[in-house]
Design an enzyme around this catalytic site. Structure first.
Site, PDB file in Angstrom:
ATOM      1  N   SER A 198     -54.755  40.464  48.753  1.00 52.34           N
ATOM      2  CA  SER A 198     -54.247  39.811  47.544  1.00 52.34           C
ATOM      3  C   SER A 198     -52.737  39.695  47.481  1.00 52.34           C
ATOM      4  O   SER A 198     -52.223  38.868  46.740  1.00 52.34           O
ATOM      5  CB  SER A 198     -54.759  40.553  46.316  1.00 52.34           C
ATOM      6  N   HIS A 226     -60.585  36.984  46.489  1.00 55.88           N
ATOM      7  CA  HIS A 226     -59.670  35.844  46.575  1.00 55.88           C
ATOM      8  C   HIS A 226     -60.206  34.723  47.461  1.00 55.88           C
ATOM      9  O   HIS A 226     -59.602  33.662  47.553  1.00 55.88           O
ATOM     10  CB  HIS A 226     -58.305  36.286  47.118  1.00 55.88           C
ATOM     11  N   LYS A 257     -61.310  34.374  39.493  1.00 56.21           N
ATOM     12  CA  LYS A 257     -60.264  33.711  40.272  1.00 56.21           C
ATOM     13  C   LYS A 257     -60.649  32.246  40.486  1.00 56.21           C
ATOM     14  O   LYS A 257     -60.521  31.452  39.572  1.00 56.21           O
ATOM     15  CB  LYS A 257     -59.996  34.509  41.533  1.00 56.21           C
TER      16      LYS A 257
HETATM   17  C1  LIG Z   1     -58.693  40.644  41.598  1.00 58.18           C
HETATM   18  C2  LIG Z   1     -59.400  41.518  42.546  1.00 58.18           C
HETATM   19  C3  LIG Z   1     -60.440  42.346  42.125  1.00 58.18           C
HETATM   20  C4  LIG Z   1     -60.766  42.512  40.681  1.00 58.18           C
HETATM   21  O1  LIG Z   1     -61.380  41.402  40.139  1.00 58.18           O
HETATM   22  P1  LIG Z   1     -61.320  41.180  38.547  1.00 58.18           P
HETATM   23  O2  LIG Z   1     -62.453  40.289  38.274  1.00 58.18           O
HETATM   24  O3  LIG Z   1     -59.989  40.570  38.256  1.00 58.18           O
HETATM   25  O4  LIG Z   1     -61.460  42.524  37.920  1.00 58.18           O
HETATM   26  C5  LIG Z   1     -61.131  43.056  43.068  1.00 58.18           C
HETATM   27  N1  LIG Z   1     -60.806  42.984  44.367  1.00 58.18           N
HETATM   28  C6  LIG Z   1     -59.806  42.221  44.812  1.00 58.18           C
HETATM   29  C7  LIG Z   1     -59.501  42.162  46.258  1.00 58.18           C
HETATM   30  C8  LIG Z   1     -59.059  41.480  43.904  1.00 58.18           C
HETATM   31  O5  LIG Z   1     -58.031  40.759  44.333  1.00 58.18           O
END
Ligand SMILES: *Cc1c(COP(=O)(O)O)cnc(C)c1O
Length: 415
Positions: A198, A226, A257
């Site tokens: 990320s 992502h 996302k």
């Molecule tokens: C954003 C993210 C999460 C968490 O997801 P949310 O739905 O925002 O809680 C988990 N793992 C990774 C790699 C992320 O980038």
């Protein structure tokens, strides 16, 4: 003892709290001294490719809304309608009475989309990871985890009480060494990694990791947060793009996302999903995601299936942007994706560059420790399907040329 700390915005607070809370203002003062103190940013209301708040309107290069769906009228309409028929809150966890027909339909469609037997929805991706890892591994088991895994996976490992072995970032050879040394003593073995990281936008060596999982009969948990909706022929993510097929494969994704909604999910064999519904504590003991959010995610699933050009154009635009940044002397690390880090170094410099861009009308946040290692602060730029060529040109113009790095690069080449 009175401790004063102040934010960039000018807001300051003089501590002097009495024990037992006196240590908190001291901690904040120390963060300030190390350029690591974060203030909640202005509250941004309009959340599309433009964000608006505190009297400012900025072009947003910070959002994970990669396909530009968060404010799509189709998603908004579906959420509004569901809200009217099902209410706002769910009132309880899924196993009690929180799971609606919309959730059931979304789980069915997610399993279909991901080409797995079953899917389970969680309140968020964070909750999914924090629940799934401890459900899979316990005392006597061994977890092998990438050093740059997302905080939610790290917390999942901590909660699991299993022995966690951390391998160097994206280093399959190091993973192999650790497996050789520790896997045989463990009852069960679990390998855990993000597929698309990320902060750096780089990609895990999935084929090598899957081969190791096979060799050691290990469960393989891939977090596609992502990558879902962006990579792969059908938009399933990087496991699809790399052609990974393995019986021990468990994948986590998020609806927050590329899908433009909110909520996390796990996909895999039916027995795994049945087991997680019993044992993942963040599933059992947390209120179900609002049905309106699930309804929006259902529409997003259709859009991802029907409009593949959103992801193909996004990845092409990201490749072009990386090249143009590099040509202007900026270092973009190992990014292979729509997440493009601009390496800066010292936390204070990253904050200053972010501030300069903000004054020019662009929101590109500085990422500092603890999100990145000390001395490796960066600007995290994320490109989405909503950015126009003019917006990207404007950003590059505002960034200008990175003379420092360009000079260093030339020197390097002279040697
Ligand atoms: C954003 C993210 C999460 C968490 O997801 P949310 O739905 O925002 O809680 C988990 N793992 C990774 C790699 C992320 O980038």
């Amino acid at each position: 003892m009175a401790t004063t700390y102040s934010f960039r915005s000018g807001r300051s607070l003089t501590g002097g709290y009495m024990p037992p809370l006196d240590w908190i203002s001291a901690e904040l003062a120390e963060l300030l001294q190390r350029d690591l103190l974060r203030e909640l940013p202005a509250a941004f209301d309009l959340q599309t490719v433009m964000i608006e708040g505190a009297g400012q309107r900025l072009i947003n290069f910070a959002s994970n809304d990669y396909l530009g769906l968060a404010a799509d009228p189709r998603l908004v309409a579906a959420a509004t309608e569901a809200c009217q028929t099902t209410g706002v809150g769910r009132g309880s966890s899924p196993l009690i009475c929180g799971r609606s027909t919309i959730h059931a339909e979304l789980e069915r469609r997610l399993a279909e989309f991901e080409h797995t037997e079953a899917a389970l929805l969680f309140p968020s991706g964070f909750a999914a990871n924090a629940g799934v890892v401890p459900a899979l591994a316990d005392r006597g088991d061994a977890i092998f985890a990438d050093a740059k895994n997302h905080a939610s996976l790290i917390d999942g490992c901590r909660l699991s009480r299993a022995e966690t072995h951390v391998y160097r970032h994206n280093d399959a050879a190091h993973l192999a060494e650790l497996l050789a040394a520790h896997a045989s003593a463990a009852r069960r073995t679990l390998i855990v990694t993000d597929t698309l990281f990320s902060m750096d936008g780089d990609v895990a060596p999935l084929a090598e990791i899957a081969a190791l999982a096979r060799r050691y009969d290990a469960m393989l948990l891939l977090d596609e947060a992502h990558a879902t909706g962006v990579f792969g022929d059908r938009g399933r993510g990087l496991a699809e793009a790399a052609g990974i097929e393995y019986d021990g494969l468990i994948r986590v994704g998020t609806l927050s996302k590329a899908f433009g909604a909110a909520g996390g999910f796990v996909v895999g064999p039916q027995a795994l999903i049945d087991y997680l519904a019993n044992r993942a504590r963040s599933y059992v003991f947390s209120t179900a995601q609002p049905a309106s959010t699930a309804a929006a995610a259902l529409v997003a699933l259709h859009v991802v299936a029907d409009e593949p050009q959103r992801r193909t154009q996004l990845l092409a635009a990201a490749a072009t942007l990386r090249k143009r940044l590099q040509a202007a002397g900026w270092r973009t690390g190992d990014s292979r994706s729509q997440i493009i880090p601009i390496a800066v170094g010292p936390a204070a410099d990253a904050v200053a560059l972010s501030q300069r861009l903000r004054e020019a009308g662009f929101w590109v946040p500085a990422i500092r420790p603890p999100s990145v290692p000390p001395g490796e602060s960066l600007l995290r730029l994320s490109l989405t399907a909503s950015h126009t060529p003019e917006m990207v040109d404007g950003l590059l113009a505002a960034l200008g040329t990175n003379h420092q790095d360009a000079q260093a690069q030339r020197k390097h080449e002279e040697f």
